[in-house]
Scaffold this active site. Sequence first.
Site, PDB file in Angstrom:
ATOM      1  N   GLU A   1      -7.187   4.616   7.323  1.00 46.98           N
ATOM      2  CA  GLU A   1      -7.085   6.513   6.952  1.00 46.98           C
ATOM      3  C   GLU A   1      -8.327   6.703   6.238  1.00 46.98           C
ATOM      4  O   GLU A   1      -8.421   8.147   6.396  1.00 46.98           O
ATOM      5  CB  GLU A   1      -5.674   6.458   6.205  1.00 46.98           C
ATOM      6  CG  GLU A   1      -4.587   6.013   7.162  1.00 46.98           C
ATOM      7  CD  GLU A   1      -3.286   5.733   6.278  1.00 46.98           C
ATOM      8  OE1 GLU A   1      -3.259   5.665   5.232  1.00 46.98           O
ATOM      9  OE2 GLU A   1      -2.448   5.065   7.171  1.00 46.98           O
TER      10      GLU A   1
ATOM     11  N   SER B   1       2.943  -2.173  10.317  1.00 47.85           N
ATOM     12  CA  SER B   1       4.237  -2.252  10.659  1.00 47.85           C
ATOM     13  C   SER B   1       4.708  -3.547  10.329  1.00 47.85           C
ATOM     14  O   SER B   1       5.599  -4.133  11.233  1.00 47.85           O
ATOM     15  CB  SER B   1       4.371  -1.800  12.138  1.00 47.85           C
ATOM     16  OG  SER B   1       4.262  -0.667  12.393  1.00 47.85           O
TER      17      SER B   1
ATOM     18  N   HIS C   1      -9.900   1.525   4.255  1.00 48.96           N
ATOM     19  CA  HIS C   1      -8.560   1.418   5.029  1.00 48.96           C
ATOM     20  C   HIS C   1      -8.955   2.588   6.173  1.00 48.96           C
ATOM     21  O   HIS C   1      -9.624   3.369   5.854  1.00 48.96           O
ATOM     22  CB  HIS C   1      -7.355   2.146   4.162  1.00 48.96           C
ATOM     23  CG  HIS C   1      -5.911   2.251   4.596  1.00 48.96           C
ATOM     24  ND1 HIS C   1      -5.676   2.951   5.809  1.00 48.96           N
ATOM     25  CD2 HIS C   1      -4.997   1.177   4.684  1.00 48.96           C
ATOM     26  CE1 HIS C   1      -4.625   2.789   6.111  1.00 48.96           C
ATOM     27  NE2 HIS C   1      -3.921   1.692   5.487  1.00 48.96           N
TER      28      HIS C   1
ATOM     29  N   LYS D   1      -0.021   4.450  -0.382  1.00 45.32           N
ATOM     30  CA  LYS D   1      -0.578   5.509   0.041  1.00 45.32           C
ATOM     31  C   LYS D   1      -0.126   6.579  -0.805  1.00 45.32           C
ATOM     32  O   LYS D   1      -0.067   6.606  -2.159  1.00 45.32           O
ATOM     33  CB  LYS D   1      -0.106   5.826   1.641  1.00 45.32           C
ATOM     34  CG  LYS D   1      -0.383   4.424   2.352  1.00 45.32           C
ATOM     35  CD  LYS D   1      -0.355   4.927   3.766  1.00 45.32           C
ATOM     36  CE  LYS D   1      -0.578   3.243   4.485  1.00 45.32           C
ATOM     37  NZ  LYS D   1      -0.367   3.497   6.012  1.00 45.32           N
TER      38      LYS D   1
ATOM     39  N   GLU E   1      -6.162  -4.716  10.333  1.00 44.59           N
ATOM     40  CA  GLU E   1      -5.065  -3.782  10.513  1.00 44.59           C
ATOM     41  C   GLU E   1      -5.368  -3.056  11.778  1.00 44.59           C
ATOM     42  O   GLU E   1      -6.210  -1.976  11.735  1.00 44.59           O
ATOM     43  CB  GLU E   1      -4.994  -2.698   9.310  1.00 44.59           C
ATOM     44  CG  GLU E   1      -4.466  -3.318   7.953  1.00 44.59           C
ATOM     45  CD  GLU E   1      -3.766  -2.452   7.003  1.00 44.59           C
ATOM     46  OE1 GLU E   1      -2.698  -2.582   6.722  1.00 44.59           O
ATOM     47  OE2 GLU E   1      -4.498  -1.453   6.802  1.00 44.59           O
TER      48      GLU E   1
ATOM     49  N   GLY F   1       1.994   2.348  10.819  1.00 48.62           N
ATOM     50  CA  GLY F   1       2.961   3.179  10.837  1.00 48.62           C
ATOM     51  C   GLY F   1       3.544   3.706  12.002  1.00 48.62           C
ATOM     52  O   GLY F   1       4.132   4.708  12.052  1.00 48.62           O
TER      53      GLY F   1
ATOM     54  N   ASN G   1       0.953  -1.101  -0.129  1.00 51.72           N
ATOM     55  CA  ASN G   1       0.007   0.027   0.010  1.00 51.72           C
ATOM     56  C   ASN G   1       0.866   1.286  -0.117  1.00 51.72           C
ATOM     57  O   ASN G   1       1.373   1.699   1.078  1.00 51.72           O
ATOM     58  CB  ASN G   1      -0.774  -0.003   1.335  1.00 51.72           C
ATOM     59  CG  ASN G   1      -1.675   1.156   1.240  1.00 51.72           C
ATOM     60  OD1 ASN G   1      -1.958   2.048   0.492  1.00 51.72           O
ATOM     61  ND2 ASN G   1      -2.386   1.522   2.568  1.00 51.72           N
TER      62      ASN G   1
END
Length: 253
Positions: free
Chosen positions: A99, A215, A97, A11, A169, A175, A9
Amino acid sequence: MRKQIAAANWKMNLSFQQAEKLLDEILAADISLANHQLAIFAVPFPYLLMTRSELEEMPQYKVAAQNCHQKKSGAFTGEVAAEMLHSIGVQYCIIGHSERREYFSESNIQLAEKVNICFENYVTPIFCCGEPLAVREAGNQNSFVENQLKESLFHLPAAKAKELIIAYEPIWAIGTGKTATTEQAQEMHAHLRNVLAAHFGNDVANEIPILYGGSVKAANAKEIFACDDVDGGLVGGASLVAADFVEIIKALQ
Ligand code: PGA
């Protein structure tokens, strides 16, 4: 046999030139994947066509979008339709996702519509779920994630559900460099598979790849992927470094 998948991904990162270079370096490693293994690259919209053509001769390597709109077409300035993805040969799309949920307020109900429009256009959703830290600390992660599945996926007929890819996730691991332990990952993945089995039946639940994200690195991928119910990973940061993502793809083996 259930698919094993290493999904990158990217991003909102990389220039076009950097993206081409990264792909070239990863493909130069020439990792041969078995029929049930895939490497998927979820790239920014402007790089979809380039990525698709770079992967043309490599049947186990696929391109994905990172999002699409829930409506078929129309006056939605700045949005991209699932039908457009299909028309340029994109077969996968990340949906929901964390985000997107956080910064673009995407709800479970809206994500159900995105899942539907993907299937209507022959695009396989890579559906993301996962709990925030406060929910994990309160010990409510299982019911939280179960509800995400229920509200966004349970309306699907079993034959469609069977084609899904799910990515678990935990938000606190994205991250942050803080990975879930293999015990935490396996426990949640087994829970998700049980939830899927109870609703769609064992055959469907056993068919759906459940990827871990948060991660994942070259150094921990093998250990995480070795868990019984973990079928690979959805990888952010480490997918931007060729040598690291090459190791992560190899960790499928
Ligand atoms: P990360 O991101 O690997 O950088 O934690 C994972 C993701 O957001 O998909």
